[in-house]
Scaffold this motif. Structure first.
Motif, PDB file in Angstrom:
ATOM      1  N   ILE A  78     -14.913 -13.383 -28.085  1.00 48.26           N
ATOM      2  CA  ILE A  78     -16.220 -13.885 -28.507  1.00 48.26           C
ATOM      3  C   ILE A  78     -17.224 -12.820 -28.085  1.00 48.26           C
ATOM      4  CG2 ILE A  78     -17.949 -15.697 -28.207  1.00 48.26           C
ATOM      5  CD1 ILE A  78     -15.611 -17.574 -27.459  1.00 48.26           C
ATOM      6  N   PRO A  79     -18.068 -12.356 -29.008  1.00 42.69           N
ATOM      7  CA  PRO A  79     -18.995 -11.284 -28.651  1.00 42.69           C
ATOM      8  C   PRO A  79     -19.843 -11.649 -27.432  1.00 42.69           C
ATOM      9  CG  PRO A  79     -19.008 -11.662 -31.008  1.00 42.69           C
ATOM     10  CD  PRO A  79     -18.196 -12.759 -30.395  1.00 42.69           C
ATOM     11  N   GLY A  80     -19.937 -10.716 -26.486  1.00 36.76           N
ATOM     12  CA  GLY A  80     -20.737 -10.935 -25.285  1.00 36.76           C
ATOM     13  C   GLY A  80     -22.207 -11.082 -25.620  1.00 36.76           C
ATOM     14  N   CYS A  81     -22.918 -11.819 -24.800  1.00 39.67           N
ATOM     15  CA  CYS A  81     -24.375 -12.018 -24.853  1.00 39.67           C
ATOM     16  C   CYS A  81     -24.844 -12.973 -25.942  1.00 39.67           C
ATOM     17  CB  CYS A  81     -25.125 -10.699 -24.979  1.00 39.67           C
ATOM     18  SG  CYS A  81     -24.754  -9.559 -23.642  1.00 39.67           S
ATOM     19  N   ASP A  82     -24.473 -12.758 -27.201  1.00 36.66           N
ATOM     20  CA  ASP A  82     -25.054 -13.578 -28.262  1.00 36.66           C
ATOM     21  C   ASP A  82     -24.000 -14.286 -29.115  1.00 36.66           C
ATOM     22  OD1 ASP A  82     -24.031 -11.359 -29.503  1.00 36.66           O
ATOM     23  OD2 ASP A  82     -25.828 -10.891 -30.656  1.00 36.66           O
ATOM     24  N   GLY A  83     -22.755 -14.304 -28.686  1.00 39.22           N
ATOM     25  CA  GLY A  83     -21.704 -14.931 -29.481  1.00 39.22           C
ATOM     26  C   GLY A  83     -21.860 -16.441 -29.546  1.00 39.22           C
ATOM     27  N   ARG A  84     -21.613 -16.985 -30.733  1.00 36.81           N
ATOM     28  CA  ARG A  84     -21.640 -18.430 -30.924  1.00 36.81           C
ATOM     29  C   ARG A  84     -20.385 -18.836 -31.677  1.00 36.81           C
ATOM     30  NH1 ARG A  84     -26.867 -16.807 -31.334  1.00 36.81           N
ATOM     31  NH2 ARG A  84     -28.370 -17.847 -30.018  1.00 36.81           N
ATOM     32  N   VAL A  85     -19.878 -20.010 -31.355  1.00 41.01           N
ATOM     33  CA  VAL A  85     -18.605 -20.452 -31.927  1.00 41.01           C
ATOM     34  C   VAL A  85     -18.723 -21.838 -32.536  1.00 41.01           C
ATOM     35  CG1 VAL A  85     -17.241 -19.062 -30.319  1.00 41.01           C
ATOM     36  CG2 VAL A  85     -17.807 -21.416 -29.713  1.00 41.01           C
ATOM     37  N   LEU A  86     -17.777 -22.149 -33.409  1.00 39.16           N
ATOM     38  CA  LEU A  86     -17.638 -23.504 -33.944  1.00 39.16           C
ATOM     39  C   LEU A  86     -16.432 -24.133 -33.278  1.00 39.16           C
ATOM     40  CD1 LEU A  86     -18.195 -23.149 -37.800  1.00 39.16           C
ATOM     41  CD2 LEU A  86     -19.650 -24.319 -36.150  1.00 39.16           C
ATOM     42  N   SER A  87     -16.570 -25.392 -32.945  1.00 42.11           N
ATOM     43  CA  SER A  87     -15.462 -26.115 -32.325  1.00 42.11           C
ATOM     44  C   SER A  87     -15.413 -27.509 -32.925  1.00 42.11           C
ATOM     45  CB  SER A  87     -15.663 -26.185 -30.807  1.00 42.11           C
ATOM     46  OG  SER A  87     -16.853 -26.876 -30.498  1.00 42.11           O
ATOM     47  N   GLN A  88     -14.309 -28.192 -32.681  1.00 37.05           N
ATOM     48  CA  GLN A  88     -14.176 -29.556 -33.171  1.00 37.05           C
ATOM     49  C   GLN A  88     -13.615 -30.427 -32.059  1.00 37.05           C
ATOM     50  OE1 GLN A  88     -11.044 -30.952 -33.617  1.00 37.05           O
ATOM     51  NE2 GLN A  88      -9.784 -29.134 -33.511  1.00 37.05           N
ATOM     52  N   GLY A  89     -14.134 -31.629 -31.953  1.00 41.88           N
ATOM     53  CA  GLY A  89     -13.751 -32.541 -30.884  1.00 41.88           C
ATOM     54  C   GLY A  89     -12.708 -33.571 -31.282  1.00 41.88           C
ATOM     55  N   LEU A  90     -12.264 -33.543 -32.513  1.00 40.10           N
ATOM     56  CA  LEU A  90     -11.331 -34.546 -33.021  1.00 40.10           C
ATOM     57  C   LEU A  90      -9.926 -34.387 -32.441  1.00 40.10           C
ATOM     58  CD1 LEU A  90     -10.861 -36.825 -35.109  1.00 40.10           C
ATOM     59  CD2 LEU A  90     -10.280 -35.034 -36.738  1.00 40.10           C
ATOM     60  N   THR A  91      -9.408 -33.178 -32.419  1.00 36.01           N
ATOM     61  CA  THR A  91      -8.019 -32.936 -32.024  1.00 36.01           C
ATOM     62  C   THR A  91      -7.704 -33.485 -30.646  1.00 36.01           C
ATOM     63  OG1 THR A  91      -7.891 -30.969 -33.406  1.00 36.01           O
ATOM     64  CG2 THR A  91      -6.288 -31.142 -31.641  1.00 36.01           C
TER      65      THR A  91
END
Length: 192
Positions: free
Chosen positions: A43-56
């Motif tokens: 994940i890019p340092g400093c400004d990285g943002r991710v998508l995640s899911q809580g269903l699994t």
């Protein structure tokens, strides 16, 4: 022309409504980790943002080694980070290295889980540890600078609220490939 504009607006409204419902139900959770340097370069340092899911993890399965997960954490008055399912001070994004009952150790620059090499990321030695029931041992991919289970210990499964499946920011780094890296981690990242 008017028909095309109405269709486009209807599609836009449906997409926005679907995203709001998915976010409200924690099925699609955009996450801005508070410490992206722990997972650099995945994940890019400093400004990285991710998508995640809580269903699994809520309904189907438990976290598995290799999964990247989002964890609720609190910050103590001393500045220490402590995973806590009821906290919202910080969001940590880390990789699951060991399941409940596994034995993990860092030796000779490598992480071993149950005497099997976990990955090829250079890692400073750390003592052997047996992961207690209902807990997970989490590691950052940037092992030289990560705040992870080597610092705060194993994490209760209830503090893990989502599985990360994509990097969506910065745009140049969009990816669904979040596999384990190899080699020397980048170390401390200066975001200033």
């Amino acid at each position: 022309m008017l028909r095309w504009i109405v269709r486009a607006l209807a599609i836009l409204v449906i997409v926005v409504a679907a995203l709001v419902v998915l976010d409200f139900a924690e099925l699609l959770v955009p996450v801005e980790p508070d410490d992206t340097s722990s997972m650099a370069n995945t994940i890019p340092g400093c400004d990285g943002r991710v998508l995640s899911q809580g269903l699994t993890y809520r309904w189907f399965t438990d976290p598995s080694p290799g999964d990247i997960v989002a964890v609720h954490a609190a910050v103590t008055d001393d500045g220490d980070v402590t995973p806590d399912e009821d906290a919202d001070d910080r969001t940590l994004v880390l990789r699951v290295a060991a399941d409940p009952g596994d034995v993990i150790v860092g030796r000779a620059g490598t992480v071993f889980v149950n005497d099997v090499k976990f990955d090829d990321i250079a890692t400073e030695p750390f003592p052997e540890f047996e992961v207690p029931n209902e807990q997970y041992f989490l590691l950052g991919d940037n092992r030289a600078a990560a705040i992870d289970s080597r610092t705060f210990g194993p994490v209760l499964g209830d503090t893990i609220f989502a599985k990360v499946f994509a990097v969506f920011w910065p745009l140049r780094d969009i990816t669904f490939r979040l596999g384990q890296g190899s080699g020397a981690p980048p170390g401390k990242i200066d975001c200033g």
